[in-house]
Design an enzyme around this catalytic site. Structure first.
Site, PDB file in Angstrom:
ATOM      1  N   HIS A  88       0.445  -0.801  -0.096  1.00  0.00           N
ATOM      2  CA  HIS A  88       0.139   0.059  -0.407  1.00  0.00           C
ATOM      3  C   HIS A  88       0.753   1.406   0.244  1.00  0.00           C
ATOM      4  CE1 HIS A  88      -3.252  -2.325   2.078  1.00  0.00           C
ATOM      5  NE2 HIS A  88      -3.382  -2.523   0.480  1.00  0.00           N
ATOM      6  N   HIS A  89       2.023   1.514  -0.198  1.00  0.00           N
ATOM      7  CA  HIS A  89       2.910   2.392  -0.098  1.00  0.00           C
ATOM      8  C   HIS A  89       2.695   3.376  -1.619  1.00  0.00           C
ATOM      9  CE1 HIS A  89       4.460   0.904  -4.509  1.00  0.00           C
ATOM     10  NE2 HIS A  89       5.107   1.568  -4.349  1.00  0.00           N
ATOM     11  N   LYS A  94      -2.757  -2.402  -7.497  1.00  0.00           N
ATOM     12  CA  LYS A  94      -3.266  -2.920  -8.967  1.00  0.00           C
ATOM     13  C   LYS A  94      -3.174  -3.606  -9.667  1.00  0.00           C
ATOM     14  CE  LYS A  94      -4.198  -1.167 -13.414  1.00  0.00           C
ATOM     15  NZ  LYS A  94      -5.170  -2.144 -13.434  1.00  0.00           N
ATOM     16  N   LYS A 118       6.971  -4.471 -10.418  1.00  0.00           N
ATOM     17  CA  LYS A 118       6.673  -4.086 -12.099  1.00  0.00           C
ATOM     18  C   LYS A 118       6.355  -2.749 -11.996  1.00  0.00           C
ATOM     19  CE  LYS A 118       4.221  -7.015 -14.262  1.00  0.00           C
ATOM     20  NZ  LYS A 118       3.232  -8.190 -14.226  1.00  0.00           N
ATOM     21  N   ASP A 123       7.325   2.999 -12.886  1.00  0.00           N
ATOM     22  CA  ASP A 123       7.329   4.015 -12.433  1.00  0.00           C
ATOM     23  C   ASP A 123       6.350   4.548 -13.191  1.00  0.00           C
ATOM     24  OD1 ASP A 123       9.344   5.706 -11.162  1.00  0.00           O
ATOM     25  OD2 ASP A 123      10.458   6.075 -13.114  1.00  0.00           O
ATOM     26  N   LYS A 130      -2.701  -8.673  -6.616  1.00  0.00           N
ATOM     27  CA  LYS A 130      -3.965  -9.934  -7.884  1.00  0.00           C
ATOM     28  C   LYS A 130      -5.001 -10.528  -6.835  1.00  0.00           C
ATOM     29  CE  LYS A 130      -1.904 -11.382 -11.673  1.00  0.00           C
ATOM     30  NZ  LYS A 130      -0.852 -10.189 -12.230  1.00  0.00           N
ATOM     31  N   SER A 386      -2.440  -0.131 -19.200  1.00  0.00           N
ATOM     32  CA  SER A 386      -3.280  -0.011 -18.144  1.00  0.00           C
ATOM     33  C   SER A 386      -3.806   1.879 -17.175  1.00  0.00           C
ATOM     34  CB  SER A 386      -3.135  -1.088 -16.936  1.00  0.00           C
ATOM     35  OG  SER A 386      -4.070  -2.238 -17.147  1.00  0.00           O
TER      36      SER A 386
HETATM   37  N1  GLU Z   1      -2.322  -8.637 -15.987  1.00  0.00           N
HETATM   38  C1  GLU Z   1      -1.347  -8.361 -15.534  1.00  0.00           C
HETATM   39  C2  GLU Z   1       0.064  -8.477 -15.411  1.00  0.00           C
HETATM   40  O1  GLU Z   1       0.430  -9.588 -14.936  1.00  0.00           O
HETATM   41  C3  GLU Z   1      -1.706  -6.243 -16.052  1.00  0.00           C
HETATM   42  C4  GLU Z   1      -1.921  -5.658 -14.759  1.00  0.00           C
HETATM   43  C5  GLU Z   1      -2.328  -4.420 -14.692  1.00  0.00           C
HETATM   44  O2  GLU Z   1      -2.987  -4.581 -16.218  1.00  0.00           O
HETATM   45  O3  GLU Z   1      -2.792  -4.412 -14.029  1.00  0.00           O
HETATM   46  O4  GLU Z   1       0.858  -7.351 -15.279  1.00  0.00           O
END
Ligand code: GLU
Length: 495
Positions: A88-89, A94, A118, A123, A130, A386
């Site tokens: 949660h930083h 996402k 990732k 950035d 997930k 995204s």
């Molecule tokens: N599932 C994708 C990943 O592993 C997309 C994640 C996203 O767009 O939030 O990067």
């Protein structure tokens, strides 16, 4: 909308402490999450952060595990679901939602952790998360899938595990734009009048608030990553290559959204795609396969096998061991292990999937001098686009809408001024090529290309700045850890 550091109001389900990720890499017996932790620990040794801060970064902040019923013609069935928020930083967190019979809590935790690193590497200002639903989507009707998806969303809403400023899911294996549209619609129905409601999920169809270019973003990102990596003559020389991507042979494992587009863009660049591996088998032609034709063949016949002009390989995984320049594993985790790593002949591995290489295999590849482009960077194109979609949803305007006409007119005026000054007349074709304002797709692709190029240079700089950092993955982890640590320190949690 909550900002980073906002205290969340709902009760959270807190994760138990993780095992020390230093658990023996050599044993090769690590779970997926332990594997990610092992990579983390290896990189953490190159940072100067206090142990407490490193532990805070490494652990999963919240693990939500739940069950819900599905009523169908077959009767009642209990479905297992998860959503893990790793860090949660930064908010929102996402990450995609995976539908698979093999989904389990450890896997979702590992994938959530990878999302944190990732996002940091490219950035993208999100924490990592997930989701998973333990079903085989192929064994359910569309109606059942809709029921499962809407109920899964309702479960997330109950515990505040979804929302444009809280947690923003996206597609992953087994899900796509259709499921994302159901999620957005369910969330909007539970939150009437919330103008940003459609920013609660990304990867939606364009007609439902999606952004152009999201579908092919991960594959396109892999291609941009390869272009950047191959552009350094000194790095390529060490592999016995000349600089540039063009002409390098490619083997791809996985022919879904990620593998298909990665292969297609590489082929367009002039790389022969010599083998394609999927669950039902693999095809091979050392001179190169026509990627689009192979895709159509699989669609029409239901199998990649028996593609005209190609040889069927006995086992799908044999393709991983073929003599090639670049291997793109873009199926699932744990594909390159201690068992097959010694036989891998590729000089470059671009990890399109999350976690395709075990930590033990990674050590073997490093000894062989294979350049592994790690998942957290190589497949970051999806989350990058995204992010663009989320920005579009919050701004409620299509990229390019305000500026396109203005740019077209400005370029046209410049062309006319050049014509007046030189006496030269531009053809209609030349005029159209230059006097063209940016559309949404142009802006998305240029934003993605820039992101991938800048991120690689940051990782490479970390790698080259310390001769003891053994590989790109460790460098990427160091870069990610430093960025997440800086966030915590800015929040005053670890002054
Ligand atoms: N599932 C994708 C990943 O592993 C997309 C994640 C996203 O767009 O939030 O990067």
């Amino acid at each position: 909308m909550p900002t980073a550091g906002t205290v969340r109001k709902s009760p959270r389900v807190t994760a138990p402490a993780v095992q020390d990720g230093a658990a023996s890499i050599a044993s090769g017996q690590l779970s997926f999450f332990e594997n990610v932790c092992a990579y983390f620990d290896k990189a953490a040794a190159f940072t100067r952060h206090p142990k407490g801060l490193l532990d805070q970064i490494k652990e999963c902040n919240s693990v939500y595990s739940f069950k819900f019923p599905l009523r169908s013609e077959k009767g009642y069935q209990v479905i297992s679901g998860w959503r893990v928020e790793h860090s949660h930083h930064k908010l929102p967190v996402k990450g995609g939602i995976r539908y698979s019979e093999d989904v389990n809590e450890d896997e979702v935790k590992a994938l959530a952790a990878l999302m944190t690193y990732k996002c940091a590497v490219v950035d993208v200002p999100f924490g990592g998360a997930k989701g998973g639903v333990k079903i085989n989507p192929k064994k359910h009707t569309v109606e059942e899938l809709e029921q499962i998806t809407r109920r899964y969303t309702a479960e997330l809403i109950k515990k505040d595990f979804i929302g444009p400023g809280v947690d923003v899911p996206a597609p992953d294996s087994g899900t796509g734009p259709r499921e994302m549209a159901w999620i957005a619609d369910t969330y909007a129905a539970f939150n009437p009048g919330q103008t940003d409601a459609f920013g609660c999920v990304t990867g939606k169809p364009v007609s439902q608030g999606g952004v152009r270019g999201r579908t092919e973003a991960t594959g396109r990102g892999i291609y941009y990553a390869l272009q950047e990596v191959c552009s350094y003559p000194e790095d390529m020389k060490k592999l016995g290559f000349s600089a540039g991507l063009k002409g390098k042979s490619v083997v791809v494992q996985g022919f879904g959204n990620v593998g298909y587009y990665a292969a297609l863009f590489c082929q367009e660049e002039g790389c022969p795609v010599i083998a394609i591996a999927v669950p039902e088998g693999a095809i091979y032609n050392p001179k190169g396969l026509d990627v689009e034709a192979a895709f159509q063949h699989r669609k029409e016949t239901g199998s990649i096998l028996n593609f005209p002009g190609a040889k069927n390989l006995a086992k799908s995984t044999d393709a991983l061991e073929l003599d090639c320049d670049i291997l793109i594993p873009s199926a699932l985790e744990n594909q390159i292990t201690e068992a097959n790593a010694p036989r891998i002949k590729a000089k470059i591995i671009a990890e399109g999937a999350n976690g395709p290489t075990t930590a033990a295999a990674d050590e073997i590849l490093a000894k062989k001098g294979v350049l592994v482009i790690p998942d957290m960077y190589a497949n970051a194109g999806g989350v990058t686009v995204s992010y663009f979609e989320w920005l579009k949803n919050l701004s409620h305007v299509r990229f390019g809408r305000m500026g396109k006409r203005f740019e077209t007119t400005a370029y046209d005026r410049i062309l006319r001024a050049v014509e007046t000054a030189t006496g030269k007349r531009f053809s209609e074709q030349e005029r159209r090529a230059v006097a063209h304002g940016a559309d949404e797709i142009d802006l998305v692709n240029s934003g993605l290309e820039e992101t991938m190029a800048v991120a690689y240079n940051q990782i490479r700089e970390v790698w080259k700045s310390n001769p003891k950092i053994p590989d790109l993955r460790t460098a990427a982890f160091v870069s990610a850890i430093d960025k997440v640590a800086a966030s915590y320190m800015e929040l005053g949690i670890f002054p």
